[in-house]
Design a protein around this motif. Structure first.
Motif, PDB file in Angstrom:
ATOM      1  N   MET A   1      31.837  51.603  41.579  1.00 61.92           N
ATOM      2  CA  MET A   1      31.230  52.431  42.608  1.00 61.92           C
ATOM      3  C   MET A   1      30.867  51.610  43.835  1.00 61.92           C
ATOM      4  SD  MET A   1      31.135  55.627  41.851  1.00 61.92           S
ATOM      5  CE  MET A   1      29.929  56.155  43.048  1.00 61.92           C
ATOM      6  N   SER A   2      30.379  50.394  43.625  1.00 58.52           N
ATOM      7  CA  SER A   2      29.971  49.575  44.772  1.00 58.52           C
ATOM      8  C   SER A   2      31.167  49.185  45.629  1.00 58.52           C
ATOM      9  CB  SER A   2      29.222  48.327  44.297  1.00 58.52           C
ATOM     10  OG  SER A   2      27.964  48.677  43.773  1.00 58.52           O
ATOM     11  N   THR A   3      32.259  48.763  44.985  1.00 56.26           N
ATOM     12  CA  THR A   3      33.430  48.391  45.783  1.00 56.26           C
ATOM     13  C   THR A   3      33.974  49.615  46.516  1.00 56.26           C
ATOM     14  OG1 THR A   3      34.764  48.642  43.759  1.00 56.26           O
ATOM     15  CG2 THR A   3      34.114  46.411  44.390  1.00 56.26           C
ATOM     16  N   LEU A   4      34.088  50.747  45.811  1.00 53.26           N
ATOM     17  CA  LEU A   4      34.601  51.960  46.451  1.00 53.26           C
ATOM     18  C   LEU A   4      33.768  52.351  47.658  1.00 53.26           C
ATOM     19  CD1 LEU A   4      36.191  54.653  46.648  1.00 53.26           C
ATOM     20  CD2 LEU A   4      34.610  55.582  44.949  1.00 53.26           C
ATOM     21  N   MET A   5      32.452  52.461  47.486  1.00 51.75           N
ATOM     22  CA  MET A   5      31.621  52.982  48.564  1.00 51.75           C
ATOM     23  C   MET A   5      31.368  51.954  49.663  1.00 51.75           C
ATOM     24  SD  MET A   5      31.497  56.016  47.662  1.00 51.75           S
ATOM     25  CE  MET A   5      30.484  56.605  48.998  1.00 51.75           C
ATOM     26  N   ASN A   6      31.337  50.661  49.318  1.00 46.70           N
ATOM     27  CA  ASN A   6      31.238  49.639  50.365  1.00 46.70           C
ATOM     28  C   ASN A   6      32.428  49.734  51.310  1.00 46.70           C
ATOM     29  OD1 ASN A   6      29.132  47.102  50.190  1.00 46.70           O
ATOM     30  ND2 ASN A   6      29.285  48.196  48.261  1.00 46.70           N
ATOM     31  N   TYR A   7      33.626  49.730  50.747  1.00 43.09           N
ATOM     32  CA  TYR A   7      34.820  49.718  51.577  1.00 43.09           C
ATOM     33  C   TYR A   7      35.014  51.047  52.305  1.00 43.09           C
ATOM     34  CZ  TYR A   7      35.636  45.937  48.224  1.00 43.09           C
ATOM     35  OH  TYR A   7      35.507  44.832  47.405  1.00 43.09           O
ATOM     36  N   THR A   8      34.623  52.147  51.654  1.00 38.44           N
ATOM     37  CA  THR A   8      34.745  53.452  52.294  1.00 38.44           C
ATOM     38  C   THR A   8      33.863  53.536  53.527  1.00 38.44           C
ATOM     39  OG1 THR A   8      35.297  54.550  50.203  1.00 38.44           O
ATOM     40  CG2 THR A   8      34.406  55.929  51.965  1.00 38.44           C
ATOM     41  N   TYR A   9      32.608  53.127  53.407  1.00 37.83           N
ATOM     42  CA  TYR A   9      31.709  53.222  54.559  1.00 37.83           C
ATOM     43  C   TYR A   9      32.020  52.170  55.615  1.00 37.83           C
ATOM     44  CZ  TYR A   9      28.923  57.090  53.045  1.00 37.83           C
ATOM     45  OH  TYR A   9      28.521  58.363  52.720  1.00 37.83           O
ATOM     46  N   GLN A  10      32.490  51.002  55.199  1.00 33.31           N
ATOM     47  CA  GLN A  10      32.937  50.025  56.192  1.00 33.31           C
ATOM     48  C   GLN A  10      34.113  50.576  56.984  1.00 33.31           C
ATOM     49  OE1 GLN A  10      33.706  46.307  54.187  1.00 33.31           O
ATOM     50  NE2 GLN A  10      31.632  46.190  53.368  1.00 33.31           N
ATOM     51  N   SER A  11      34.976  51.337  56.322  1.00 31.51           N
ATOM     52  CA  SER A  11      36.108  51.954  57.017  1.00 31.51           C
ATOM     53  C   SER A  11      35.629  53.036  57.976  1.00 31.51           C
ATOM     54  CB  SER A  11      37.072  52.567  55.997  1.00 31.51           C
ATOM     55  OG  SER A  11      37.550  51.606  55.098  1.00 31.51           O
ATOM     56  N   PHE A  12      34.738  53.907  57.496  1.00 31.83           N
ATOM     57  CA  PHE A  12      34.212  54.970  58.356  1.00 31.83           C
ATOM     58  C   PHE A  12      33.507  54.391  59.588  1.00 31.83           C
ATOM     59  CE2 PHE A  12      33.532  57.988  54.486  1.00 31.83           C
ATOM     60  CZ  PHE A  12      34.898  58.198  54.407  1.00 31.83           C
TER      61      PHE A  12
END
Length: 264
Positions: A1-12
C-alpha cells in the motif's frame, strides 16, 4: 500500500512535468505495477486463509475456534478469512504513510530506500514461512521489487550523477538464494520495466536503460502490461453465509445476460 500510494500521489502532484517528463513517466509506470502487487498479495493471503477453520453452518460446535490462536484474528472476526490493508500485527495502513515532498530528488531517494526496505522485509517473511503459496508470492515480488530498486537508482544517477546502482542489491543477498525467483530471472523479468500503457509514458526508456547492476544484461522497457493470469475462484467459507445464497444458480445469470446481449 505504501509503495502504491506514494508513487500515485507523487505522480498526481508532479510539477514541471514537461521538462522532467522521463521521471514522471517512471514513477507513474511503477505506480501502475504496484496496484497489481496489491492484488497479488490479497489473493495470496486469501488462499493461505482458505480452509484454516472448520467448515460448517452450525455455530454451536465453534467452527472458528482455531482462530483464537491466530495472531491476527481480525481476518476471522471482521471478514470471511480474507485480506485487509494492514500489517501482520493488525496495524492499519493509513494515508499518513504517503510521502510526496514536492522535491523530485528527495522523492526519488525516498522511493529508493522504500523499495530497499520492502525487499529486506520480503526476505525475512520468506524465512518465516514454508508454505509454497507464500514463498511463490514473495519470490515473485522480490524479482519485481528489485526492478523498482534499479529503476529509482538509475533515476537518481540521471538526476544527480551519483553512481547509486553501485549500492545494489540492498540487502546484499542476491535473489538467486531464493529458489522461487530463479525461473523469473531466467526469463529476464528482473530487468524489464512495464509502462502498463502502450501509448503513454514513452520517455521512461531514457532513464531505464544500460546494464543491470548485478548480471550486466541490458535493461528493457516494454510499453504495455505483462501477461496476466486468471484470478483464483476461492471457495466459500460457510460459517456466515448470505441468506438464500445456497439456491443461486450461476447459469441463471449467464442466461439473463445472454438475453440482453451481454457477454458473461
Amino acid at each position: 500500500m505504501s509503495t502504491l500510494m506514494n508513487y500515485t500521489y507523487q505522480s498526481f502532484n508532479f510539477r514541471g512535468r514537461k521538462r522532467l517528463r522521463p521521471f514522471y513517466d517512471l514513477i507513474y509506470s511503477i505506480a501502475g505495477e504496484e496496484y497489481g502487487h496489491i492484488e497479488v498479495v490479497s489473493y495470496a493471503i486469501n488462499l493461505l486463509l482458505t480452509g484454516t477453520t472448520k467448515r460448517g453452518f452450525d455455530p454451536e460446535p465453534g467452527p472458528l475456534k482455531k482462530a483464537t490462536d491466530a495472531r491476527n484474528s481480525r481476518h476471522f472476526i471482521a471478514s470471511g478469512q480474507a485480506s485487509f490493508p494492514m500489517d501482520s500485527m493488525r496495524d492499519w495502513w493509513t494515508g499518513q504513510n504517503v510521502f510526496s515532498s514536492g522535491n523530485l530528488k528527495l522523492d526519488l531517494l525516498h522511493n529508493f530506500f522504500l523499495e530497499c526496505a520492502a525487499r529486506a522485509n520480503k526476505m525475512r517473511a520468506y524465512e518465516m514461512v514454508t508454505d509454497p503459496t507464500a514463498r511463490e508470492m514473495v519470490g515473485y515480488l522480490l524479482v519485481r521489487g528489485g526492478v523498482h530498486v534499479v529503476a529509482y537508482a538509475r533515476a537518481l544517477e540521471q538526476l544527480t550523477g551519483v553512481a547509486v546502482t553501485k549500492l545494489v542489491p540492498v540487502p546484499d543477498l542476491s535473489n538467486k538464494a531464493f529458489p522461487e525467483t530463479r525461473k523469473y530471472e531466467s526469463s529476464g523479468l528482473h530487468r524489464i520495466l512495464y509502462t502498463f500503457s502502450q501509448n503513454d509514458y514513452q520517455q521512461v526508456g531514457s532513464i531505464f536503460n544500460g546494464p543491470h547492476p548485478e548480471d550486466g544484461q541490458p535493461l528493457e522497457v516494454i510499453f504495455g502490461s505483462p501477461e496476466g493470469v486468471p484470478a483464483p475462484d476461492l471457495e466459500e467459507e460457510p460459517q456466515l453465509n448470505a441468506p438464500g445464497s445456497d439456491g443461486i444458480d450461476p447459469d441463471m445469470f449467464a442466461a439473463a445476460a445472454a438475453k440482453m446481449g451481454i457477454k458473461f
